[in-house]
Design a protein around this motif. Structure first.
Motif, PDB file in Angstrom:
ATOM      1  N   LYS A 192       0.820  -1.229   0.000  1.00 17.79           N
ATOM      2  CA  LYS A 192       0.000   0.000   0.000  1.00 17.79           C
ATOM      3  C   LYS A 192       0.847   1.271   0.000  1.00 17.79           C
ATOM      4  CE  LYS A 192      -4.010  -2.256   2.070  1.00 17.79           C
ATOM      5  NZ  LYS A 192      -4.893  -2.384   3.254  1.00 17.79           N
ATOM      6  N   ASP A 193       2.139   1.123   0.300  1.00 18.84           N
ATOM      7  CA  ASP A 193       3.051   2.260   0.159  1.00 18.84           C
ATOM      8  C   ASP A 193       3.236   2.629  -1.312  1.00 18.84           C
ATOM      9  OD1 ASP A 193       3.426   2.393   2.881  1.00 18.84           O
ATOM     10  OD2 ASP A 193       5.306   1.238   2.868  1.00 18.84           O
ATOM     11  N   TYR A 194       2.843   1.710  -2.194  1.00 23.94           N
ATOM     12  CA  TYR A 194       2.990   1.888  -3.644  1.00 23.94           C
ATOM     13  C   TYR A 194       1.630   1.615  -4.293  1.00 23.94           C
ATOM     14  CZ  TYR A 194       7.787   1.246  -2.055  1.00 23.94           C
ATOM     15  OH  TYR A 194       8.977   1.365  -1.360  1.00 23.94           O
ATOM     16  N   PRO A 195       0.698   2.589  -4.233  1.00 24.93           N
ATOM     17  CA  PRO A 195      -0.696   2.343  -4.626  1.00 24.93           C
ATOM     18  C   PRO A 195      -0.895   1.799  -6.040  1.00 24.93           C
ATOM     19  CG  PRO A 195      -0.502   4.427  -3.472  1.00 24.93           C
ATOM     20  CD  PRO A 195       0.895   3.942  -3.707  1.00 24.93           C
ATOM     21  N   ASN A 196      -0.063   2.229  -6.986  1.00 31.87           N
ATOM     22  CA  ASN A 196      -0.230   1.719  -8.348  1.00 31.87           C
ATOM     23  C   ASN A 196       0.157   0.246  -8.444  1.00 31.87           C
ATOM     24  OD1 ASN A 196      -1.195   4.157  -9.388  1.00 31.87           O
ATOM     25  ND2 ASN A 196       0.863   4.909  -9.848  1.00 31.87           N
ATOM     26  N   LEU A 197       1.141  -0.173  -7.640  1.00 28.87           N
ATOM     27  CA  LEU A 197       1.495  -1.595  -7.606  1.00 28.87           C
ATOM     28  C   LEU A 197       0.438  -2.394  -6.853  1.00 28.87           C
ATOM     29  CD1 LEU A 197       5.370  -1.482  -7.002  1.00 28.87           C
ATOM     30  CD2 LEU A 197       4.130  -1.763  -9.165  1.00 28.87           C
ATOM     31  N   ALA A 198      -0.205  -1.774  -5.864  1.00 29.98           N
ATOM     32  CA  ALA A 198      -1.286  -2.462  -5.134  1.00 29.98           C
ATOM     33  C   ALA A 198      -2.465  -2.766  -6.049  1.00 29.98           C
ATOM     34  CB  ALA A 198      -1.736  -1.614  -3.950  1.00 29.98           C
ATOM     35  N   ALA A 199      -2.610  -1.996  -7.137  1.00 26.61           N
ATOM     36  CA  ALA A 199      -3.719  -2.202  -8.073  1.00 26.61           C
ATOM     37  C   ALA A 199      -3.405  -3.237  -9.151  1.00 26.61           C
ATOM     38  CB  ALA A 199      -4.090  -0.873  -8.724  1.00 26.61           C
ATOM     39  N   ALA A 418       1.245   3.574 -13.340  1.00 22.75           N
ATOM     40  CA  ALA A 418       0.128   4.526 -13.261  1.00 22.75           C
ATOM     41  C   ALA A 418      -0.921   4.205 -14.323  1.00 22.75           C
ATOM     42  CB  ALA A 418       0.644   5.953 -13.450  1.00 22.75           C
ATOM     43  N   PRO A 419      -2.210   4.323 -13.988  1.00 23.90           N
ATOM     44  CA  PRO A 419      -3.257   3.988 -14.958  1.00 23.90           C
ATOM     45  C   PRO A 419      -3.442   5.051 -16.028  1.00 23.90           C
ATOM     46  CG  PRO A 419      -4.239   4.712 -12.889  1.00 23.90           C
ATOM     47  CD  PRO A 419      -2.757   4.644 -12.657  1.00 23.90           C
ATOM     48  N   TYR A 420      -4.060   4.649 -17.110  1.00 24.86           N
ATOM     49  CA  TYR A 420      -4.439   5.557 -18.196  1.00 24.86           C
ATOM     50  C   TYR A 420      -5.243   6.717 -17.612  1.00 24.86           C
ATOM     51  CZ  TYR A 420      -6.387   7.018 -22.725  1.00 24.86           C
ATOM     52  OH  TYR A 420      -6.731   7.727 -23.846  1.00 24.86           O
ATOM     53  N   GLY A 421      -5.004   7.910 -18.149  1.00 22.57           N
ATOM     54  CA  GLY A 421      -5.737   9.080 -17.668  1.00 22.57           C
ATOM     55  C   GLY A 421      -5.031   9.830 -16.562  1.00 22.57           C
ATOM     56  N   THR A 422      -3.775   9.443 -16.267  1.00 24.65           N
ATOM     57  CA  THR A 422      -3.003  10.141 -15.234  1.00 24.65           C
ATOM     58  C   THR A 422      -1.805  10.862 -15.863  1.00 24.65           C
ATOM     59  OG1 THR A 422      -1.585   8.227 -14.772  1.00 24.65           O
ATOM     60  CG2 THR A 422      -3.632   8.422 -13.483  1.00 24.65           C
ATOM     61  N   LYS A 423      -1.272  11.840 -15.125  1.00 24.30           N
ATOM     62  CA  LYS A 423      -0.092  12.574 -15.587  1.00 24.30           C
ATOM     63  C   LYS A 423       1.109  11.639 -15.720  1.00 24.30           C
ATOM     64  CE  LYS A 423      -1.706  16.781 -13.295  1.00 24.30           C
ATOM     65  NZ  LYS A 423      -1.537  17.664 -12.120  1.00 24.30           N
ATOM     66  N   GLU A 424       1.231  10.719 -14.756  1.00 21.61           N
ATOM     67  CA  GLU A 424       2.374   9.789 -14.769  1.00 21.61           C
ATOM     68  C   GLU A 424       2.303   8.869 -15.991  1.00 21.61           C
ATOM     69  OE1 GLU A 424       1.268  11.258 -10.874  1.00 21.61           O
ATOM     70  OE2 GLU A 424       0.138   9.924 -12.204  1.00 21.61           O
ATOM     71  N   PHE A 425       1.101   8.393 -16.291  1.00 23.94           N
ATOM     72  CA  PHE A 425       0.918   7.553 -17.475  1.00 23.94           C
ATOM     73  C   PHE A 425       1.310   8.316 -18.739  1.00 23.94           C
ATOM     74  CE2 PHE A 425      -1.431   6.367 -21.195  1.00 23.94           C
ATOM     75  CZ  PHE A 425      -1.392   4.990 -21.214  1.00 23.94           C
ATOM     76  N   MET A 426       0.852   9.546 -18.827  1.00 25.37           N
ATOM     77  CA  MET A 426       1.080  10.351 -20.030  1.00 25.37           C
ATOM     78  C   MET A 426       2.573  10.539 -20.275  1.00 25.37           C
ATOM     79  SD  MET A 426      -1.126  11.378 -22.087  1.00 25.37           S
ATOM     80  CE  MET A 426      -0.722  12.087 -23.670  1.00 25.37           C
ATOM     81  N   LEU A 427       3.317  10.799 -19.206  1.00 27.78           N
ATOM     82  CA  LEU A 427       4.757  10.982 -19.355  1.00 27.78           C
ATOM     83  C   LEU A 427       5.430   9.662 -19.739  1.00 27.78           C
ATOM     84  CD1 LEU A 427       7.273  12.774 -19.165  1.00 27.78           C
ATOM     85  CD2 LEU A 427       7.350  12.291 -16.707  1.00 27.78           C
ATOM     86  N   THR A 428       5.039   8.581 -19.069  1.00 33.15           N
ATOM     87  CA  THR A 428       5.643   7.273 -19.353  1.00 33.15           C
ATOM     88  C   THR A 428       5.351   6.807 -20.780  1.00 33.15           C
ATOM     89  OG1 THR A 428       5.361   6.651 -17.023  1.00 33.15           O
ATOM     90  CG2 THR A 428       5.811   4.871 -18.573  1.00 33.15           C
ATOM     91  N   ASN A 463       3.407  -1.703 -14.941  1.00 33.23           N
ATOM     92  CA  ASN A 463       2.238  -1.538 -15.788  1.00 33.23           C
ATOM     93  C   ASN A 463       0.974  -1.682 -14.973  1.00 33.23           C
ATOM     94  OD1 ASN A 463       2.550  -1.710 -19.097  1.00 33.23           O
ATOM     95  ND2 ASN A 463       4.393  -2.278 -17.971  1.00 33.23           N
ATOM     96  N   PRO A 464      -0.082  -0.937 -15.331  1.00 32.11           N
ATOM     97  CA  PRO A 464      -1.355  -1.084 -14.625  1.00 32.11           C
ATOM     98  C   PRO A 464      -2.069  -2.367 -15.025  1.00 32.11           C
ATOM     99  CG  PRO A 464      -1.586   0.449 -16.449  1.00 32.11           C
ATOM    100  CD  PRO A 464      -0.130   0.064 -16.393  1.00 32.11           C
ATOM    101  N   ALA A 465      -3.223  -2.599 -14.418  1.00 35.65           N
ATOM    102  CA  ALA A 465      -4.056  -3.733 -14.817  1.00 35.65           C
ATOM    103  C   ALA A 465      -4.349  -3.631 -16.312  1.00 35.65           C
ATOM    104  CB  ALA A 465      -5.347  -3.724 -14.005  1.00 35.65           C
ATOM    105  N   PRO A 466      -4.614  -4.757 -16.986  1.00 36.06           N
ATOM    106  CA  PRO A 466      -4.762  -4.751 -18.453  1.00 36.06           C
ATOM    107  C   PRO A 466      -5.819  -3.759 -18.947  1.00 36.06           C
ATOM    108  CG  PRO A 466      -4.632  -6.998 -17.631  1.00 36.06           C
ATOM    109  CD  PRO A 466      -4.711  -6.117 -16.434  1.00 36.06           C
ATOM    110  N   TYR A 467      -5.493  -3.051 -20.012  1.00 34.43           N
ATOM    111  CA  TYR A 467      -6.395  -2.063 -20.586  1.00 34.43           C
ATOM    112  C   TYR A 467      -6.157  -1.982 -22.085  1.00 34.43           C
ATOM    113  CZ  TYR A 467      -2.312   0.884 -21.054  1.00 34.43           C
ATOM    114  OH  TYR A 467      -1.083   1.348 -21.428  1.00 34.43           O
ATOM    115  N   VAL A 468      -7.130  -1.448 -22.804  1.00 30.36           N
ATOM    116  CA  VAL A 468      -6.994  -1.120 -24.221  1.00 30.36           C
ATOM    117  C   VAL A 468      -7.368   0.341 -24.369  1.00 30.36           C
ATOM    118  CG1 VAL A 468      -7.739  -1.617 -26.572  1.00 30.36           C
ATOM    119  CG2 VAL A 468      -7.632  -3.469 -24.900  1.00 30.36           C
ATOM    120  N   ALA A 469      -6.537   1.121 -25.039  1.00 33.44           N
ATOM    121  CA  ALA A 469      -6.811   2.548 -25.221  1.00 33.44           C
ATOM    122  C   ALA A 469      -6.308   3.000 -26.581  1.00 33.44           C
ATOM    123  CB  ALA A 469      -6.158   3.363 -24.103  1.00 33.44           C
TER     124      ALA A 469
END
Length: 561
Positions: A192-199, A418-428, A463-469
């Motif tokens: 939980k110290d790393y919320p994106n990894l917790a997801a 970081a999931p799609y729709g975030t600043k971190e995702f956009m940069l990555t 990487n976040p949980a599987p997604y298509v965008a």
């Protein structure tokens, strides 16, 4: 099946994005890559960890609430995002910089010419994460050789990316010997110290257990097949063809549609689709070759379905409805080119090609349109499909790393997950606006510099949980997710689903010749009886002993499924 990604297709979950109209379709975890988990483990028994032992090791799961997808997951499918999100509406998933400013060297596969290390993308990512990362990019096509040499030496980089198709020979045992246990930092609520990894889904984390310890950050993928038979919908409509709904209908249609004098053939090599149609377990991860049936472990090569799939594919070749280049064995990356040229009307590949080839072709042929067959069963009824592994690429950190280096490594992985729709995702995913991409008509579009630099590095480490965008083609985004939702309804999980199994070295190469044999049989160079003989030889040379070994593994640990 193939042992390596083609030069144009680094298998990145980030390939599920619209990056540019100059599309390079990518294999995104669904390609049936031939993998063997060979090699004994140093300091650990061969095998896998599941059940109660795994429960103590696995991170807690806390679903991300940062962004809501347009299309939810169903039957194991990815989620879908149909729209590009304006910069002003991007969310924040990493509230504070977690990196300490320390240094890490990371080795990763790279498909294409790697960029210079001081490029604007690397600089911006390192600054945002708070870690000074130096990339040792290696040729993705020959990565297994480099990986084996590095892991055999005493001098390994701080972190190493390992695709699952490179888990062969002595590499798994080297992983257990050389890489750190992440359990003290991630197991249970510690994640939980790393919320994106917790997801990250639990199934994917289960794949990160090597030698009884949580050693890997996994790249999550949908367990629903991504291997699809795609067809030229524009040409089907023009000719008035109906989409075949059974193997018999397909063969009949293929004979009608093939016009060799006009250089038009019905299909390219259809072996991958045939194995799905006839309900054969996946040919990727070796553990998935086995399934418990009526109290006995049965290998995919021992099944009637396996022979039926090869026989049907052989009939296609015998009827001369398959493109001649596929007959001669040139069925790799050029199958898609034969398809876009209109020389074949159907081919099979990762479903991300639906977007990739459409984006590529629409710039020159506005009428170009693709469709995807729903997989049918042997009698035209519902298919029996098998789950693939829910994670297919792993990132490890050296046992020699300090605690602070491990925390910096996790800061990197959390940022990149970081999931799609975030600043971190956009940069990555896209890099620096104005340098690596521009926004046109509301859509981010990579510049040539972005195409050259924003690839096969950070996106492999988290990487976040599987997604298509694919916001440039929202209908294709919806089409892909809904296809996987439909196919997911017919998908079963086999006995060793979700486990990373290390087979004893003595049997690691036992089934290596079957892929070539399959290709020889479907092309008429060998017979079905040759496969039956090869299976009999396989049993004698260790197949039956390997079955007993897997059975004991199951008895001792239970299924993760």
């Amino acid at each position: 099946m193939t042992n390596a990604a083609s030069a144009s297709s680094g298998p990145s979950r980030r390939s599920f994005l619209a990056s540019t109209a100059v599309a390079t379709a990518a294999v995104a975890g669904g390609m049936p890559l031939l993998a063997a988990c060979g090699g004994g483990q140093e300091g650990q028994k061969d095998g896998a960890t599941s059940g109660k032992k795994a429960a103590k090791i696995l991170p807690a799961f806390v679903a991300s609430q940062v962004v809501t997808p347009d299309i939810p997951s169903k039957n194991g499918s990815p989620v879908g995002f149909t729209k590009a999100i304006p910069a002003a509406e991007l969310k924040t998933s990493v509230a504070q910089k977690l990196g300490s400013g320390g240094k890490l060297t990371i080795m990763a596969p790279y498909w294409g010419a790697p960029p210079k290390g001081d490029n604007p993308y690397y600089t911006a990512m390192n600054k945002a994460i708070g870690v000074d990362i130096t990339w040792q990019n290696q040729d993705g096509v020959t990565y297994d050789q480099k990986l084996g040499a590095i892991l055999a030496s005493s001098d390994i980089p701080d972190a190493v990316v390992v695709p699952d198709w490179n888990l062969t020979g002595r590499i798994p045992s080297a992983i257990n010997a050389k890489f750190a246990d992440l359990g003290p930092y991630l197991s249970g609520d510690k994640v939980k110290d790393y919320p994106n990894l917790a997801a990250v889904p639990t199934d994917a984390w289960q794949r990160g257990i090597f030698g009884g310890q949580l050693r890997a950050i996994p790249m999550p993928s949908s367990y629903v097949t991504g291997m699809a038979a795609m067809y030229r919908k524009d040409l089907f409509d023009k000719e008035g063809y109906a989409v075949p709904k059974s193997p018999e209908e397909f063969l009949s249609w293929a004979k009608e549609a093939t016009r060799a004098k006009s250089k038009v053939w019905a299909c390219d090599d259809m072996k991958w689709s045939a194995l799905q149609i006839f309900g054969v377990q996946p040919g990727g991860d070796k553990a998935l070759w086995w399934n418990m049936e009526d109290g006995k472990l049965v290998n995919r090569i021992e099944t009637e379905q396996y022979l039926e799939a090869l026989e049907w594919t052989r009939k296609l070749y015998a009827a001369k409805v398959v493109h001649p280049d596929a007959v001669s064995g040139k069925a790799g990356g050029s199958a898609a080119n034969r398809f876009t040229a209109g020389q074949v009307l159907v081919y099979n590949n990762n479903i991300s090609d639906w977007w990739g080839k459409t984006a590529e072709q629409r710039t020159q042929n506005p009428d170009f349109e693709m469709g995807v067959f729903d997989i049918f069963g042997p009698d035209g009824g519902d298919p029996t499909l098998w789950a693939g592994q829910p994670g297919g690429m792993f990132t490890f950190i050296s046992k020699k790393a300090s605690k602070q280096q491990i925390k910096d490594f996790l800061a990197l992985c959390n940022f990149c997950a970081a999931p799609y729709g975030t600043k971190e995702f956009m940069l990555t995913a896209y890099g620096v606006e104005g340098t690596d991409y521009t926004v046109k008509n509301g859509l981010p579009t990579k510049t040539q510099q972005g195409i050259n630099e924003v690839s096969s590095t950070y996106d492999l480490t988290g990487n976040p949980a599987p997604y298509v965008a694919y916001p440039d083609f929202p209908d294709i985004t919806r089409g892909i997710v809904e296809w996987q939702q439909r196919m997911g309804a017919f998908t079963k999980k086999s006995t060793f689903y979700g486990l990373t199994v290390t087979e004893p070295t003595r049997w690691a190469n036992l089934a290596d010749d079957f892929e070539q044999l399959e290709d020889d049989v479907v092309r008429g160079r060998k017979k079905i009886s040759d496969v039956q003989q090869a299976v009999a030889d396989w049993k004698k040379k260790g197949g039956d002993d390997l079955r007993d070994w897997y059975k004991k593994l199951l008895d001792d640990n239970g299924s993760a499924n």
